[in-house]
Design a protein around this motif. Structure first.
Motif, short mmCIF file in Angstrom:
data_model
loop_
_atom_site.label_atom_id
_atom_site.label_comp_id
_atom_site.label_asym_id
_atom_site.label_seq_id
_atom_site.Cartn_x
_atom_site.Cartn_y
_atom_site.Cartn_z
N GLN A 1 43.69 35.64 26.91
CA GLN A 1 44.53 35.48 27.47
C GLN A 1 45.56 34.98 26.56
O GLN A 1 45.15 34.12 25.28
CB GLN A 1 44.52 34.64 28.42
CG GLN A 1 43.78 35.20 29.85
CD GLN A 1 44.34 34.53 30.99
OE1 GLN A 1 44.65 33.19 30.88
NE2 GLN A 1 43.76 34.98 31.78
N SER B 1 44.61 45.12 31.82
CA SER B 1 44.83 43.72 30.83
C SER B 1 45.90 42.71 31.43
O SER B 1 46.57 42.41 30.54
CB SER B 1 45.60 44.30 29.32
OG SER B 1 43.85 45.05 28.38
N VAL C 1 47.46 40.56 33.26
CA VAL C 1 47.61 39.33 34.58
C VAL C 1 48.77 38.64 35.12
O VAL C 1 48.09 39.05 36.86
CB VAL C 1 46.87 38.21 33.87
CG1 VAL C 1 46.67 36.61 34.37
CG2 VAL C 1 45.65 38.09 33.07
N ILE D 1 52.01 38.01 30.92
CA ILE D 1 50.08 37.05 30.50
C ILE D 1 49.58 37.86 30.75
O ILE D 1 48.84 39.10 31.39
CB ILE D 1 49.70 36.25 31.38
CG1 ILE D 1 50.57 34.70 30.98
CG2 ILE D 1 48.10 35.54 31.04
CD1 ILE D 1 50.41 33.73 31.83
N THR E 1 45.37 40.15 29.30
CA THR E 1 44.14 40.03 28.46
C THR E 1 43.82 40.74 27.32
O THR E 1 44.04 41.82 27.54
CB THR E 1 43.26 39.82 29.06
OG1 THR E 1 42.69 41.44 29.35
CG2 THR E 1 43.02 38.49 30.33
N GLU F 1 40.57 29.32 24.17
CA GLU F 1 40.48 30.62 23.91
C GLU F 1 40.32 31.14 22.03
O GLU F 1 40.98 30.15 21.52
CB GLU F 1 42.23 31.49 24.14
CG GLU F 1 42.42 31.55 25.31
CD GLU F 1 41.57 32.27 25.94
OE1 GLU F 1 40.88 33.10 26.34
OE2 GLU F 1 41.29 32.12 27.91
#
Length: 116
Positions: free
Chosen positions: A3, A41, A43, A83, A85, A115
């Motif tokens: 993330q 992708s 979030v 946010i 990914t 991460e």
């Protein structure tokens, strides 16, 4: 997938751009959002009110002082964030690049702690 936070910084003290320019920016931002969703992708993300709407809570011993206004004053402020990914930093930077071109604003891309 890792993330990443994509932060969008706006100049302080300036009013909104003219409606035509803002409409075009929002069209481009909406298109990026749609592509992020389609790619799996997306979030979360949203815009923020101006910094003068902020409330700062500052610990002082066992008390917490509450004051109005931003924590810091600067020439730019966090105006919104997304946010996402992404498989790696390069992919996240590509999304950030697209936001920079769409908004004409400075964009910061940062991985979340934990991460790798």
């Amino acid at each position: 997938m890792k993330q990443y936070l994509i932060s969008m910084f706006q100049p302080a003290g300036e009013g909104l751009p003219d409606p035509e320019f803002l409409a075009e920016v929002m069209r481009k931002v909406d298109a990026i959002h749609d592509e992020l969703v389609e790619a799996g992708s997306w979030v979360f993300g949203n815009g923020l009110h101006a910094p003068e709407t902020a409330t700062v809570l500052r610990p002082k011993g066992e008390e917490v002082l509450v004051t109005d206004g931003p924590y810091v004053e600067g020439k730019e402020y966090l105006g919104g964030f997304t946010i996402i990914t992404a498989p790696d930093l390069d992919a996240a930077l590509e999304w950030g690049r697209r936001y920079a071109l769409a908004t004409t604003l400075p964009i910061e891309v940062r991985p979340f702690q934990g991460e790798v």
